[in-house]
Design a protein around this motif. Sequence first.
Motif: not given
Length: 512
Positions: A23-42
Motif C-alpha cells: 500500500s505504501g502506507a508509512q509510519m515515521t520514527y516520531g509517530e512510532m515513538d508517540q504511539a509506543a509511549n501511548r501503548f506503554a501507558h495503556l
Amino acid sequence: MTLHPIAHAHAKPDHPAVIMAGSGAQMTYGEMDQAANRFAHLLRSRGLKPGDAFAVLLENRIEFFTMIWGSQRVGTMLTPISTRLTAPEIAYILNDSESRFLVTSTHFAEILPDIRSACPDMELLVLNSGDEEDFAAELDRHSADAVADQIAGLTMLYSSGTTGRPKGIRPAPPEDPDPEAPVPLIGLATMGVGMPADGSIVYLSPAPLYHAAPIGWCSVIHRLGGTVVMMEKFDPEAALKAIETYKVTDSQWVPTHFVRFLKLDPEQRSGYDLSSHKRAIHAAAPCPVPIKQEMIEWWGPIVNEYYAGSEMIGMTLVNSDDWTAHPGTVGRAIHGIVHVCGPDGEELGPDEGGLIFFENPLLPTYHNDPAKTAEAMHTKGWMTLGDIGHLDGEGFLFLTDRKSHMIISGGVNIYPQEIENLLVTHDKVMDAAVIGAPDPDLGEQVVAVIQPVDMAEAGDTLEHELRDFLAPQLARIKMPKRFDFRPDLPREANGKLYKRELRDEYEARAAG
C-alpha cells in the motif's frame, strides 16, 4: 551514539520507520515513538507489571510495531501468535502464557467468537472494530509522553507446533534492563553482516512479523535507524518489485522464498532493478545446495546465512565466499559454543554426525514445561534445538535434519531433508514434504508429498519422472515408496513445514 528508536525519534522524527510494501502506507520514527509511549501507558493502566504477558494476533500491519516498542518500555512480555492457528490453538497459547489481554484485528472476525467462547475472561482490543474494544480509540486515551522508569521488555515466542502442542520459549532476563541498552543481534548485523549504523538501511521483511526472525531483525533495523519495508504477504515477483521501488539495501529470507524466486520465468526474474540490494540474509531451514548456488549466481556474493532458533541459545554465520568453499555449511559459531554429541552424550569428532548442542551462560526455559526443558539439556548444561549435524575440521557446521523428522524404515535411519532438497530442484516441483507413514512390515515407509508447479501434471507420469530423477542421486532404501500430489502443503509463511499434520493424516488412514 545511542542505537534505539527513541533516540532516532528525537534526531530525525520525520524519517520513515516502516513502509508497507503493497500500500505504501508509512509510519515515521516520531509517530512510532508517540504511539509506543501511548501503548506503554495503556499497559501500565491495565495493571501489567514487568514480566506480565499480553498477546498479539495480527496480520502484517504497521500497528504491530506500536506493541513491540511500547512493551519494550515497561518490561512486559509480548506474546506474538501465529495467524495460521485455529481458535483452540490460540486459546491454548492465551491460557498457557497467562496473557492479560489480546490485541487483534477485524481480519480475524471469523474466529473471534470461538476465542471469546474458549477464553471468556480475556479482554480484547480490536483494530478497526469501531466499538468499545477499538484499539485506536483506547490508545488515544493515553499520553504520548514517555513513561517514567522505563525497563526493557521481553518477547515470548511459541514454537510452531510442528511436532505437537506449541511451547512457549521464555527468554532469560536481559543482563541490562535499560531499554536503550545494546542487544546481541546488533553485533551480528553490524560486525557479522556489515550493516551500517548510519540510518541508511532499507530493509525488506517478507515474512509474518509474529515469527522470531522478522520481529528480531525488524527491531534491530529500528535500533540502527533504518527503514523497514514490510510485505503484507510474500509473493516472489512482488518482492523483486519492492526491492526496485524502495531501493532496498538489506533483506531476510527462508529457503522456501528462494525456491519460489527460482521458479519464476526468466523474464520475471530479470525484469527488476536490484542494484540497491547489498546484503541478503537467510535462515530457518537448511537450504538445498543447488538452490543457494543459483541464488548466489543471480544476486552475487551478498547472501549471508545464519543458524539459530527462537530459543537464541547460539548462532552460526557464513558469508557467500566461505559457503562457496564449504557448500552446505551454515557457518561457524559466533554466539555460544557448538558441541555435537552421540546418543550417549559423548562429544563427537570432526565429520561425525550427532545431536547439536550450544554451550551458553544464558539459556531460556520452556514455559510451564520443565520436562521439555530437561529433555533439551545435556548433562554438562548445554542445550539443543533438536537438530542433527556435524562439524568439519575447520569448525564449519553442517545440518542434516531435525531429530524429530527422522524416519526409521526397516531399521534404517532416513533423514527426509536430503530427499526434499533433491525434489525441490526438479523444475516441475514447487514444494515437497517427505514423511514416514505407518507400514506393517517396515515400521515406516517413506512417502513424498509433492506440490507440483502445475497441478495438471500431477499423476503417474510425473511420479515416474521424479523416480528417474532421484534414482542416480539417492540410495535405494531412501527412495519414496509412495508419491502423493496436492495443490499446496501445510507450510507456515515463515517457511516452517507442519509435518505433524501430514503424519497425523497418514496415521489416521492407516488406522482406518
